[in-house]
Design a protein around this motif. Structure first.
Motif, PDB file in Angstrom:
ATOM      1  N   GLU A   1     -25.709  52.593   4.475  1.00 55.62           N
ATOM      2  CA  GLU A   1     -24.346  52.670   5.011  1.00 55.62           C
ATOM      3  C   GLU A   1     -23.764  51.267   5.222  1.00 55.62           C
ATOM      4  O   GLU A   1     -22.585  51.019   4.936  1.00 55.62           O
ATOM      5  N   ILE A   2     -24.600  50.358   5.725  1.00 53.92           N
ATOM      6  CA  ILE A   2     -24.136  48.985   5.927  1.00 53.92           C
ATOM      7  C   ILE A   2     -23.787  48.350   4.583  1.00 53.92           C
ATOM      8  O   ILE A   2     -22.728  47.718   4.425  1.00 53.92           O
ATOM      9  N   ARG A   3     -24.679  48.504   3.602  1.00 52.75           N
ATOM     10  CA  ARG A   3     -24.431  47.897   2.296  1.00 52.75           C
ATOM     11  C   ARG A   3     -23.198  48.491   1.626  1.00 52.75           C
ATOM     12  O   ARG A   3     -22.413  47.762   1.018  1.00 52.75           O
ATOM     13  N   ASP A   4     -23.017  49.788   1.734  1.00 54.72           N
ATOM     14  CA  ASP A   4     -21.828  50.412   1.148  1.00 54.72           C
ATOM     15  C   ASP A   4     -20.555  49.822   1.752  1.00 54.72           C
ATOM     16  O   ASP A   4     -19.582  49.546   1.038  1.00 54.72           O
ATOM     17  N   ALA A   5     -20.562  49.648   3.068  1.00 54.84           N
ATOM     18  CA  ALA A   5     -19.392  49.075   3.741  1.00 54.84           C
ATOM     19  C   ALA A   5     -19.185  47.621   3.306  1.00 54.84           C
ATOM     20  O   ALA A   5     -18.041  47.170   3.138  1.00 54.84           O
ATOM     21  N   GLU A   6     -20.279  46.875   3.126  1.00 51.84           N
ATOM     22  CA  GLU A   6     -20.162  45.492   2.647  1.00 51.84           C
ATOM     23  C   GLU A   6     -19.527  45.443   1.263  1.00 51.84           C
ATOM     24  O   GLU A   6     -18.673  44.587   0.989  1.00 51.84           O
ATOM     25  N   VAL A   7     -19.943  46.351   0.390  1.00 52.24           N
ATOM     26  CA  VAL A   7     -19.422  46.365  -0.982  1.00 52.24           C
ATOM     27  C   VAL A   7     -17.930  46.671  -0.990  1.00 52.24           C
ATOM     28  O   VAL A   7     -17.145  46.025  -1.703  1.00 52.24           O
TER      29      VAL A   7
END
Length: 309
Positions: free
Chosen positions: A83-89
């Motif tokens: 979820e964190i990585r998706d938001a970063e992308v």
């Protein structure tokens, strides 16, 4: 840290070393011992993907049970931070588009959307604030299991079969993407092609010139597909939002840009991929095994694995 086999190193111990090193690097990032140029989540996930690539190459030899256990551990760490990585992308993609717009017009076009995505990322980081502690526990368990891999007799023919399977899987995914060019099918092809990229990076020393060219081609292909996927991913997020949001006008304007750019990127990637995957899987495997046999024949007596640590 070099992600490749070493001279005088047999295939089984070499893959075991590579997997262990990637897991140790992921642990170092999660504990804060290793500083990163990108976000810790992104850097850690890259090491996890490399570890899983090495693991997949020995899947048949270590047995289904041990493979599932190891792969489950590594995938679990990825899910902790997804979820964190998706938001970063999503935020990174909007900022890149902001930069292009600012360059062309002298100002950014999506300030409200960027603000919303920053808040979304902060919320996910707060919700998963303990991801490092959980990740370290799982990764340490995965590292301890590596010594159980029965790879003393792992040879070039077994390695050839593993790489050939990866190539064949990517080629089939490309055919599906050609037949039905949906974002989902292109993303599936991208993941298969990236697995092959990792495999060939591991093997690069067995034929440095040819494999460098092949990995460079796959890297270029992956960048195009990655960019297309990021745009598609952001577009899906924008379409899910309620109407009358503060940034709704910006989102509609951006969706038009996304759809055009995504199609162009996918077509460019498809042209590159068609050339790269023109070779039959068996012929590709024959080339690989010939290089591996030469490497194996030229290798000096095996050096103990602990000396490579």
């Amino acid at each position: 840290m070099s992600y490749q086999l070493r001279k005088a190193e047999t295939f089984g111990p070499g893959l075991r070393r590579l997997c262990r090193k990637q897991i140790e690097a992921a642990i170092a990032i999660a504990t804060g011992e290793k500083k990163t140029s990108d976000t810790p989540v992104h850097e850690m996930r890259k090491h996890i993907k490399k570890a899983r690539a090495a693991l997949r190459l020995v899947r048949k030899e270590i047995g289904a049970g041990l493979f599932r256990e190891q792969d489950h551990c590594l995938r679990s760490v990825g899910r902790l931070t997804s979820e964190i990585r998706d938001a970063e992308v999503r935020l990174q993609t909007v900022r890149e588009l902001q930069g292009i717009t600012r360059h062309r017009r002298g100002r950014g076009a999506y300030p409200k959307l960027e603000t919303m995505l920053i808040m979304e990322l902060e919320n996910f980081m707060a919700a998963f604030a303990e991801w490092q502690t959980q990740a370290v526990l799982i990764l340490e368990r995965a590292r301890s299991n590596i010594d159980c891999w029965p790879l003393e007799h792992f040879n070039c023919k077994q390695l050839r079969r593993a790489v050939q399977r990866t190539y064949k899987s990517a080629r089939k995914a490309l055919a599906r993407a050609h037949a039905t060019p949906t974002p989902e099918n292109f993303h599936r092809f991208r993941t298969r092609a990236k697995r092959l990229w990792y495999d060939l990076r591991i093997l690069r020393p067995v034929n440095p010139v040819v494999l460098r060219n092949l990995t460079d081609d796959l890297d270029a292909l992956g960048r195009l597909l990655g960019r297309a996927h990021d745009l598609s991913f952001l577009g899906d997020r924008l379409r899910r939002e309620e109407q009358n949001a503060d940034w709704e006008r910006e989102g509609h304007k951006l969706l038009a840009v996304i759809e055009v750019s995504q199609g162009d990127l996918q077509r460019g990637a498809a042209e590159l991929a068609e050339h790269f995957f023109a070779e039959r899987p068996r012929d590709f495997g024959d080339r690989i095994v010939s290089w591996l046999e030469d490497w194996e024949n030229d290798a000096s007596p095996s050096i103990p694995e602990e000396l490579f640590a």
